[in-house]
Design a protein around this motif. Structure first.
Motif, PDB file in Angstrom:
ATOM      1  N   ARG A   1      -9.004   2.103  -2.659  1.00  0.00           N
ATOM      2  CA  ARG A   1      -7.728   1.757  -3.272  1.00  0.00           C
ATOM      3  C   ARG A   1      -6.967   0.772  -2.400  1.00  0.00           C
ATOM      4  O   ARG A   1      -6.349  -0.175  -2.898  1.00  0.00           O
ATOM      5  CB  ARG A   1      -6.887   3.031  -3.466  1.00  0.00           C
ATOM      6  CG  ARG A   1      -5.513   2.759  -4.018  1.00  0.00           C
ATOM      7  CD  ARG A   1      -4.565   3.912  -3.763  1.00  0.00           C
ATOM      8  NE  ARG A   1      -3.205   3.552  -4.143  1.00  0.00           N
ATOM      9  CZ  ARG A   1      -2.374   2.813  -3.410  1.00  0.00           C
ATOM     10  NH1 ARG A   1      -2.767   2.358  -2.221  1.00  0.00           N
ATOM     11  NH2 ARG A   1      -1.166   2.522  -3.835  1.00  0.00           N
TER      12      ARG A   1
ATOM     13  N   ASN B   1       0.805  -1.213   0.000  1.00  0.00           N
ATOM     14  CA  ASN B   1       0.000   0.000   0.000  1.00  0.00           C
ATOM     15  C   ASN B   1       0.841   1.267   0.000  1.00  0.00           C
ATOM     16  O   ASN B   1       0.344   2.332  -0.370  1.00  0.00           O
ATOM     17  CB  ASN B   1      -0.946   0.012   1.204  1.00  0.00           C
ATOM     18  CG  ASN B   1      -2.332  -0.457   0.827  1.00  0.00           C
ATOM     19  OD1 ASN B   1      -3.082   0.258   0.178  1.00  0.00           O
ATOM     20  ND2 ASN B   1      -2.659  -1.690   1.210  1.00  0.00           N
TER      21      ASN B   1
ATOM     22  N   SER C   1       1.628   2.904  -7.441  1.00  0.00           N
ATOM     23  CA  SER C   1       0.638   2.043  -8.097  1.00  0.00           C
ATOM     24  C   SER C   1       1.109   1.531  -9.447  1.00  0.00           C
ATOM     25  O   SER C   1       0.528   0.610 -10.000  1.00  0.00           O
ATOM     26  CB  SER C   1      -0.669   2.819  -8.292  1.00  0.00           C
ATOM     27  OG  SER C   1      -0.437   3.995  -9.043  1.00  0.00           O
TER      28      SER C   1
ATOM     29  N   TYR D   1       5.986  -2.391  -8.217  1.00  0.00           N
ATOM     30  CA  TYR D   1       6.458  -2.650  -6.865  1.00  0.00           C
ATOM     31  C   TYR D   1       7.848  -2.077  -6.601  1.00  0.00           C
ATOM     32  O   TYR D   1       8.326  -2.099  -5.489  1.00  0.00           O
ATOM     33  CB  TYR D   1       6.466  -4.155  -6.582  1.00  0.00           C
ATOM     34  CG  TYR D   1       7.347  -4.975  -7.489  1.00  0.00           C
ATOM     35  CD1 TYR D   1       8.719  -5.046  -7.293  1.00  0.00           C
ATOM     36  CD2 TYR D   1       6.803  -5.704  -8.543  1.00  0.00           C
ATOM     37  CE1 TYR D   1       9.529  -5.805  -8.116  1.00  0.00           C
ATOM     38  CE2 TYR D   1       7.602  -6.461  -9.374  1.00  0.00           C
ATOM     39  CZ  TYR D   1       8.968  -6.516  -9.160  1.00  0.00           C
ATOM     40  OH  TYR D   1       9.764  -7.261  -9.978  1.00  0.00           O
TER      41      TYR D   1
ATOM     42  N   THR E   1      -5.755  -3.201  -3.275  1.00  0.00           N
ATOM     43  CA  THR E   1      -4.349  -3.623  -3.219  1.00  0.00           C
ATOM     44  C   THR E   1      -4.212  -5.055  -2.720  1.00  0.00           C
ATOM     45  O   THR E   1      -3.145  -5.664  -2.870  1.00  0.00           O
ATOM     46  CB  THR E   1      -3.543  -2.653  -2.326  1.00  0.00           C
ATOM     47  OG1 THR E   1      -3.731  -1.326  -2.803  1.00  0.00           O
ATOM     48  CG2 THR E   1      -2.057  -2.966  -2.349  1.00  0.00           C
TER      49      THR E   1
ATOM     50  N   VAL F   1      -2.574  -7.606  -4.993  1.00  0.00           N
ATOM     51  CA  VAL F   1      -1.130  -7.839  -5.105  1.00  0.00           C
ATOM     52  C   VAL F   1      -0.776  -9.247  -4.625  1.00  0.00           C
ATOM     53  O   VAL F   1       0.181  -9.870  -5.115  1.00  0.00           O
ATOM     54  CB  VAL F   1      -0.360  -6.781  -4.285  1.00  0.00           C
ATOM     55  CG1 VAL F   1       1.102  -7.156  -4.127  1.00  0.00           C
ATOM     56  CG2 VAL F   1      -0.485  -5.411  -4.938  1.00  0.00           C
TER      57      VAL F   1
END
Length: 699
Positions: free
Chosen positions: A288, A79, A83, A86, A292, A295
C-alpha cells in the motif's frame, strides 16, 4: 473562495492538494524545512534530516534534486492520510498513523540505500520501473522483519562489532576488561539465545570496544548497546534507519550491579507461525505504501508510471500465512484467574496502601525511595506484609541499606526468584498485584491489550461503576483519527480491583507524589525511582510475566513457561461459560453476570465476544474434551477427525493439533459446536455438542 461563516466546515475540501499535503498533525515545523520536527505523541519531538547524500554524492536538499525531495516529502505525508482522500488523516496519531509513517520511511530508506542501482539522483522516482517496484516488494517480503530485508541489520551489526574490536589496541582491551570484569561474563541464557554468530571467545573484546567508544546505555535489564548510536555510524545516508532503535542481541549486554535476566524460563511461543517470510498483513501495508507513490501524479511531480504502480499493486510474492495465537491450556488460565482474585482479596489493599505510605514518607523527607533503609520499608509496609515476607523496597533496587561494594543487586537467577516468591520485595509484589488486576480485567472483558493498557485511571468506570469505558482500538475510520469511546459491562470483582488502583493513584496525586492520575495499570519503577511508570505494551507484559513467575505457571514439554498475553486470553471469557457448564459450576458465572438462566448468559457471551474469538473458544473446548477422552457429545466430530488422523485415540494427539483441525472443519462448514440447553429436576442446564452440518450447507 471566501465562504460564508455557516459553510466554514467546507474550507478543508477547497484547498489545493499541493497545499493540503504540506500539513500533518505529526509535523511540527515547516514543510520546506531541511530538518523536520515530528511527534507521534512523543514526550520529546524527534527529527528527520533530509540532508542525506545521494548516489552521485549530492545532497537531497540541493536545488537540482528539488523534485525528488518534494516527492519524498509528499509521499511521506500522503501515507498517513486516509485512503479515501487527502483531507483526512487516518487513525489515532500514536497508532496507525505511526505505523504507516514508519512503513513509508522504510520504503524511502530502501530507495536511498539502493540509490546507485536505481540511479536515483539521475532519474528520480520517475525512473522506477514496474520491475524495480516488484523487486523492492519481493525483497521486503523475504523476511518477517524489514530490519533485515532493508537494513541487513544482523549482519551489519556483526561486521560493525568485529571491526570496532580491531580498532582498539589489545592492551587497552585488557585494561578495560580488568576494570569492568562483568564484560567478560557470558551467561548460559545469552549463549542459548545468541543469533549474532560472533565467536564467544571474541565477545568480551567486542563488549570492551563498545564500552570504549561509549556505545552502551543503561536500561532496566542491564547495560545494553545503544542501537541508535550504532545506527548513526552504519546508516549515515538514510532518513529513518540512522535514528530508529533496532533489534537488540542479548549476547552483547552486560551488567555491573544487576543480572540481565527478566523471566525465569524461556517463554513458550505465543504464535504458531515459524515462517521465514513476511506475513500477508505486514506485506500488504508495504505494498500500500509503494502504491501511494501514485499521489505524486496528482501533484504534478515525477513518479513511476501508472502502469508500473498497478503492476506493483498486483504483485504477490510467496508469503507466510497469518500465524495463529497458540492456545493456553484452559486449566492454566483458570487457575491463574483464581490465584489473581485470591491475591487481590488477601493483599491488594494492603500493598497499595503500603506504597502510598512509602510515597508519603519520601515526600516528607524530600528523598527518593532508594534512600529508605530496609528497616524503613518494613515499618512502612506494616505488620501484615512483614509477616508475608516483605523485607526491602525491591529486589532490583540499590537502597540505603545495601553495601557500596555489593556487586549484583538481583543476584543469581535462582536466588532472585526464590526471593520473589518469598515476598521479599515490596515493589515486585505491587507489580504482581497490578498483574493480577490486568489478568482479571483482561479475561472478564475480553478486550484488546491496547484498549486495556491505555485505560485512564479517572475515566475507565462510569458513575454506576457497572461499565468499563475504553477507546475501541479499531474504530477510528471516518472519525478524524479519534477512537470511538465504548462501554461494556464489567463484573464486580474486576471493578473492585480497578477501584483499588484508582484509589492508590488518587492518594499519590493528593500527596504530590504524581502530578495527576495516569494510566490505570501504571506501576512503580522496579529500580526504585521516584515515579509511577505509565502502562505501555512492554510494561503491561512485564507485569504479566512477573505474575506467571511468582505463581509458577506450568512449563510445556520443551521446558518453556506459559507467559500470559492478552490476545491469548480474549477467548477465556467465553470459555468460562463452557468450563463452568462442564464442571457444574455455572452458578459462579451466573453470579458474575447477574443472570440466572444459562441461555441468558450465553446470549450475553455471543453479543459481547468477537465471532472469531468465540469460534476459537469452541474449538479449544472440543479439542480439550477429546484429548481428555470425553467423547460422548462429539461423535460426529470424532468421525471426521478419524478420517484425518486415522485413529480414534485422540488422547495420543496434542490438543493444539486437534484444535487446528477442528477450526478448519468449522471454517469449511462441516461442523458446528454449540451449547445444547435442557431442563431437569435441578433446573436449566446445558452441554457442549458438536453437530455435523448437512453437506449442502457445507458446500
Amino acid at each position: 473562495m471566501q465562504l460564508p461563516p455557516e459553510l466554514d466546515f467546507l474550507a478543508p475540501f477547497l484547498v489545493e492538494p499541493t497545499e493540503a499535503y504540506k500539513y500533518a498533525t505529526w509535523l511540527l515545523n515547516d514543510f520546506d524545512a531541511d530538518v523536520w520536527e515530528y511527534s507521534f505523541e512523543y514526550k520529546t519531538p524527534k527529527e528527520l534530516d533530509w540532508r542525506v547524500k545521494l548516489d552521485d554524492h549530492s545532497l537531497l536538499t540541493e536545488p537540482k534534486n528539488k523534485n525528488l525531495l518534494l516527492g519524498f516529502k509528499y509521499f511521506l505525508i500522503a501515507n498517513t492520510r486516509d485512503s479515501t482522500g487527502y483531507q483526512g488523516e487516518t487513525n489515532d496519531l500514536g497508532g496507525q498513523q505511526l505505523v504507516r509513517f514508519t512503513k513509508a520511511c522504510y520504503i524511502l530508506d530502501y530507495l536511498l540505500i539502493n540509490g546507485r542501482r536505481y540511479q536515483l539522483a539521475k532519474y528520480g522516482l520517475e525512473g522506477l520501473t514496474a520491475g524495480n517496484l516488484q523487486e523492492m516488494l519481493k525483497t521486503i517480503a523475504g523476511h518477517p522483519s524489514a530490519l533485515e530485508t532493508i537494513y541487513n541489520w544482523r549482519e551489519s551489526l556483526r561486521d560493525f562489532c568485529v571491526a570496532l574490536a580491531l580498532k582498539v589496541e589489545s592492551d587497552v582491551i585488557t585494561e578495560i576488561l580488568a576494570a569492568v570484569p562483568q564484560l567478560s561474563v557470558i551467561t548460559e541464557e545469552q549463549i542459548a539465545d545468541d543469533e549474532l554468530d560472533i565467536p564467544n571467545a571474541l565477545i568480551p573484546q567486542v563488549r570492551a570496544a563498545l564500552y570504549y567508544f561509549d556505545l552502551y546505555h543503561i536500561q532496566a535489564s542491564g547495560r545494553q548497546p545503544n542501537t541508535i548510536k550504532i545506527s548513526q555510524d552504519i546508516y549515515k545516508n538514510t532518513l529513518w534507519g540512522l535514528s530508529s532503535p533496532k533489534t537488540l542481541y542479548g549476547i552483547l549486554s552486560y551488567n555491573i550491579d544487576s543480572a540481565t535476566f527478566i523471566r525465569e524460563y524461556r517463554r513458550a511461543p505465543v504464535t504458531s507461525s515459524t515462517s521465514k517470510t513476511m506475513q500477508e498483513g505486514a506485506y500488504f501495508s508495504y505494498r500500500r505504501a509503494v502504491y501511494t507513490l501514485g499521489v505524486l501524479h496528482e501533484l504534478w511531480l515525477p513518479a513511476p508510471t501508472v502502469e508500473a504502480l498497478i503492476k506493483a499493486d498486483q504483485f504477490s510474492p510467496q508469503l507466510a500465512s497469518a500465524g495463529r495465537f497458540r492456545t493456553l491450556p484452559s486449566e492454566v488460565v483458570f487457575k491463574g484467574l483464581r490465584q489473581a482474585i485470591e491475591f487481590h482479596l488477601d493483599y491488594g489493599k494492603e500493598l497499595t496502601k503500603a506504597f502510598c505510605r512509602v510515597a508519603l514518607e519520601c515526600r516528607k523527607r524530600g528523598v527518593s525511595p532508594t534512600a529508605l533503609t530496609h528497616a524503613d520499608v518494613q515499618k512502612l509496609a506494616g505488620p501484615k506484609l512483614y509477616a508475608f515476607g516483605v523485607r526491602k523496597l525491591g529486589l532490583s533496587v540499590k537502597s540505603a541499606s545495601d553495601g557500596i561494594h555489593q556487586n549484583c543487586i538481583k543476584g543469581e537467577k535462582s536466588e532472585y526468584f526464590d526471593s520473589l516468591r518469598s515476598n521479599n520485595g515490596l515493589y515486585e509484589l505491587i507489580a504482581i498485584y497490578i498483574g493480577c488486576a490486568q489478568l482479571t480485567v483482561g479475561i472478564l472483558t475480553a478486550r484488546r491489550a491496547s484498549e486495556l493498557y491505555g485505560l485512564n485511571a479517572l475515566e475507565c468506570l462510569d458513575e454506576t461503576e457497572l461499565w468499563l469505558l475504553f477507546k475501541n482500538a479499531k474504530s477510528t475510520r471516518h472519525l478524524f483519527g479519534l477512537r470511538r469511546r465504548e462501554a461494556r459491562p464489567i463484573e464486580p470483582i474486576a471493578v473492585d480491583m480497578i477501584k483499588t488502583l484508582i484509589r492508590m493513584q488518587k492518594v499519590l496525586t493528593r500527596i504530590g507524589y504524581i502530578d495527576k492520575p495516569q494510566t490505570l495499570f501504571a506501576a512503580p519503577s522496579l529500580l526504585g525511582s521516584a515515579t509511577l511508570i505509565d502502562s505501555t505494551a512492554d510494561s503491561y507484559n512485564r507485569k504479566l510475566d512477573l505474575f506467571c513467575d511468582y505463581f509458577e505457571t506450568p512449563l510445556n514439554a520443551n521446558g518453556e513457561r506459559y507467559y500470559f498475553r492478552q490476545h491469548q486470553m480474549r477467548r477465556f471469557f467465553a470459555m468460562l461459560f463452557f468450563y463452568c457448564g462442564s464442571f457444574a459450576k455455572l452458578d459462579t458465572l451466573q453470579w458474575m453476570l447477574g443472570h440466572t438462566d444459562p441461555t441468558h448468559v450465553y446470549r450475553y457471551i455471543t453479543e459481547s465476544t468477537d465471532g472469531a474469538i468465540l469460534a476459537s473458544a469452541k474449538a479449544q473446548v472440543a479439542a480439550e474434551e477429546l484429548h481428555q477422552g470425553n467423547y460422548e457429545n462429539f461423535k460426529d466430530l470424532m468421525q471426521l477427525l478419524k478420517e484425518h488422523y486415522g485413529t480414534e485415540k485422540f488422547t495420543l494427539i496434542s490438543a493444539d493439533d486437534l484444535e487446528d483441525q477442528i477450526m478448519e472443519l468449522m471454517k469449511e462448514g462441516w461442523i458446528e459446536i454449540e451449547p445444547e440447553f435442557f431442563s431437569d429436576h435441578q433446573g436449566k442446564k446445558f452441554k457442549i455438542v458438536a453437530r455435523l452440518k448437512r453437506s449442502s450447507e457445507a458446500a
